[in-house]
Design an enzyme around this catalytic site. Structure first.
Site, PDB file in Angstrom:
ATOM      1  N   GLU A   1       0.827  -1.208   0.000  1.00 21.25           N
ATOM      2  CA  GLU A   1       0.000   0.000   0.000  1.00 21.25           C
ATOM      3  C   GLU A   1       0.862   1.258   0.000  1.00 21.25           C
ATOM      4  O   GLU A   1       0.476   2.285  -0.569  1.00 21.25           O
ATOM      5  CB  GLU A   1      -0.955  -0.007   1.200  1.00 21.25           C
ATOM      6  CG  GLU A   1      -1.947  -1.173   1.215  1.00 21.25           C
ATOM      7  CD  GLU A   1      -2.764  -1.303  -0.063  1.00 21.25           C
ATOM      8  OE1 GLU A   1      -3.025  -0.256  -0.716  1.00 21.25           O
ATOM      9  OE2 GLU A   1      -3.147  -2.436  -0.419  1.00 21.25           O
TER      10      GLU A   1
ATOM     11  N   HIS B   1       1.473   2.288  -3.537  1.00 22.23           N
ATOM     12  CA  HIS B   1       0.350   3.056  -4.083  1.00 22.23           C
ATOM     13  C   HIS B   1       0.403   4.502  -3.590  1.00 22.23           C
ATOM     14  O   HIS B   1       0.227   5.459  -4.360  1.00 22.23           O
ATOM     15  CB  HIS B   1      -0.978   2.434  -3.657  1.00 22.23           C
ATOM     16  CG  HIS B   1      -1.354   1.204  -4.415  1.00 22.23           C
ATOM     17  ND1 HIS B   1      -1.467   1.171  -5.788  1.00 22.23           N
ATOM     18  CD2 HIS B   1      -1.688  -0.048  -3.981  1.00 22.23           C
ATOM     19  CE1 HIS B   1      -1.841  -0.049  -6.184  1.00 22.23           C
ATOM     20  NE2 HIS B   1      -1.978  -0.796  -5.097  1.00 22.23           N
TER      21      HIS B   1
ATOM     22  N   GLU C   1      -0.469  -0.410  -9.986  1.00 23.86           N
ATOM     23  CA  GLU C   1      -0.061  -1.690  -9.404  1.00 23.86           C
ATOM     24  C   GLU C   1       1.426  -1.939  -9.591  1.00 23.86           C
ATOM     25  O   GLU C   1       2.060  -2.608  -8.771  1.00 23.86           O
ATOM     26  CB  GLU C   1      -0.879  -2.838 -10.018  1.00 23.86           C
ATOM     27  CG  GLU C   1      -2.317  -2.892  -9.537  1.00 23.86           C
ATOM     28  CD  GLU C   1      -2.439  -3.024  -8.033  1.00 23.86           C
ATOM     29  OE1 GLU C   1      -1.591  -3.700  -7.411  1.00 23.86           O
ATOM     30  OE2 GLU C   1      -3.370  -2.429  -7.460  1.00 23.86           O
TER      31      GLU C   1
END
Length: 504
Positions: free
Chosen positions: A270, A273, A299
């Site tokens: 995460e 991201h 991604e």
């Protein structure tokens, strides 16, 4: 906001278009905050109000995006003399406008409202192992998304139309080719690994790992790799996710007291991201140049940090002493921790806990099921059985419950059909980007070992983050790596890494 794309010689129509689009963008980011709150902090019974709030914002955004003025401005700019960045902004706005204009506002509202209502139903169904609780919401989502795709292009495969919501600039045909290359590479490799007699230290993380201490460890890991706490936060949710923009980007993770590696890798995933969002140009907030380049690229950032950094041997040489600081009873060596973090499982049913190789078979299963659902080749009621059959066929294991089977992912509660392929596409792209970074950054492996992540951040910012949506997917990859998007780098990476680990 002032933007780099806007200049003194920009056509007036362009400046007006950008002004209108900024308002549209702000509505979208506001919806993101409400959605984050629903999954992290909202009281359990807040769903009826939240579904109305989100559907209203979705409707307003759709109304502004399809306004006749937007269409007129785009027509006026059709043959305008624009700079490269200006032309890219117009291209992206035009694409959004044309797709939105094809879909009735009422359908947009219904999709949004269904998503808000489906989320707590999915959470309840997963907790109680009761697919029937979620089934009517999934049925409705499938029907609504078929209708949505038909409005956009009634003559094309509806699943392909939905895929383009998440990856508009990479053809579905190319995506299928790359997925096929992954299957051809990974299936025999996984078989060879399972037949291998390699003695990896797979029990290094056995035992109980206190969740509160795991959270402290996750926070230190985020600080170590460079998370900006002034623009972010860490919370827990039933399914890890990231939400935000270049000023405010939040990550969530989850903790299993029997699996600390799962929380560590999810948190790092995460972070990738978040780093992408936080690295977008601040002066372009509200414009296409201040937005990320869709999900395959997104991604690629999370998988690059999770796998090429977070599962690497030099990273575990850095991380092992940090783990021991939080868990003094842990006595694994860096090599043992590295082996345990990269073992290929024979019996894992959960995608987000999957190893780096079998992960892609988890994706293939979801891709095939949602494709068949949208195409009308599979009934919603048959999903649990088909899911279990595919797991037995592809991975040699069969879920005993729907909670560890077809209810494990949050994506279908949002109606996100076409999303799953981007996970594997992103993994392939991550290998290509990391290979290029490794070529250009002196002793990248040594820098990771020493906790010096600045050069990698700078490379990714310069080659990926700073461009927003200026370039199409393949063009962005070419600019960063010097070649088209290919699977070769991923294949070479896994063959070298797992060949060494398992003596292949």
């Amino acid at each position: 906001m002032a933007t780099e794309a806007t200049s003194t010689d920009a056509p007036e129509a362009y400046e007006t278009l950008l002004d209108r689009y900024e308002r549209i963008s702000y509505l979208g980011t506001a919806s993101g905050v409400l959605s984050w709150d629903q999954q992290v902090m909202m009281p359990e019974d807040g769903t009826p109000a939240r579904s109305k709030q989100l559907s209203t914002l979705a409707s307003l955004r759709h109304e502004l995006l399809t306004d006749d003025e937007i269409g007129s401005l785009l027509s006026e700019l059709e043959d305008a003399d624009l700079g490269d960045k200006q032309a890219a902004s117009v291209r992206e706005i035009r694409r959004e406008h044309e797709r939105a204009d094809a879909v009735p506002r009422e359908l947009v509202e219904e999709i949004s409202e269904t998503s808000s209502e489906a989320l707590p139903a999915w959470e309840e169904a997963k907790e109680n192992d009761d697919f029937e609780t979620f089934e009517p919401y999934l049925e409705k989502h499938v029907d609504l998304k078929r209708e949505y795709a038909e409005h956009i292009d009634p003559d094309r495969d509806p699943y392909e139309v939905l895929f383009e919501d998440y990856e508009p600039w990479l053809s579905f045909e190319r995506a299928e080719e790359i997925l096929a290359e992954l299957r051809e590479t990974l299936v025999p490799m996984i078989d060879a690994i399972r037949e291998s007699d390699a003695d990896l230290a797979t029990d290094t993380f056995e035992g109980e790992w206190d969740a509160d201490v795991q959270e402290e460890l996750s926070r230190e890991i985020l600080s170590t790799i460079g998370y900006d706490w002034d623009r972010g936060r860490l919370d827990t949710s039933s399914h890890p996710f990231t939400s935000g923009n270049q000023f405010d980007c939040r990550v969530t993770t989850r903790f299993d007291e029997s699996d600390p590696v799962g929380a560590m890798t999810s948190t790092i995933h995460e972070f990738g991201h978040a780093q992408y969002n936080l690295g977008l140009p601040q002066g372009e907030f509200g414009t296409p140049l201040g937005e990320s380049r869709d999900l395959s690229v997104h991604e690629s950032q999370s998988r690059l940090w999770e796998n090429h950094v977070g599962r690497s041997r030099p990273f575990w040489e850095l991380l092992t002493p940090i783990v021991k600081d939080h868990f003094p009873e842990f006595d694994g060596t860096p090599r043992e921790a590295y082996e345990a973090a990269n073992q290929v499982y024979e019996d894992n049913l959960i995608r987000v806990e999957a190893d780096e190789l079998t992960y892609h078979l988890h994706i293939v299963i979801r891709f095939e099921i949602e494709r068949d659902l949208v195409r009308g080749d599979l009934e919603v009621a048959d999903v649990p059985e088909v899911w279990n059959d595919k797991y037995e066929e592809y991975l040699g294991i069969r879920p005993e419950t729907d909670s560890e089977g077809c209810l494990q992912d949050i994506h279908w509660s949002h109606g996100n059909f076409g999303y799953f392929p981007t996970y594997s596409l992103g993994s392939v792209m991550a290998a290509q980007l990391f290979s290029a970074a490794d070529e250009e950054i002196d002793d990248l492996e040594g820098k990771i070992r020493e906790g010096e992540f600045g050069p990698l951040h700078e490379w990714l910012s310069e080659n990926v983050h700073a461009h927003g949506k200026q370039y199409r997917t393949n063009d962005l990859v070419v600019r960063a790596t010097g070649e088209d998007f290919v699977a070769d780098h991923f294949t070479e990476y896994v063959e070298e890494k797992y060949g060494e680990l398992y003596g292949l």
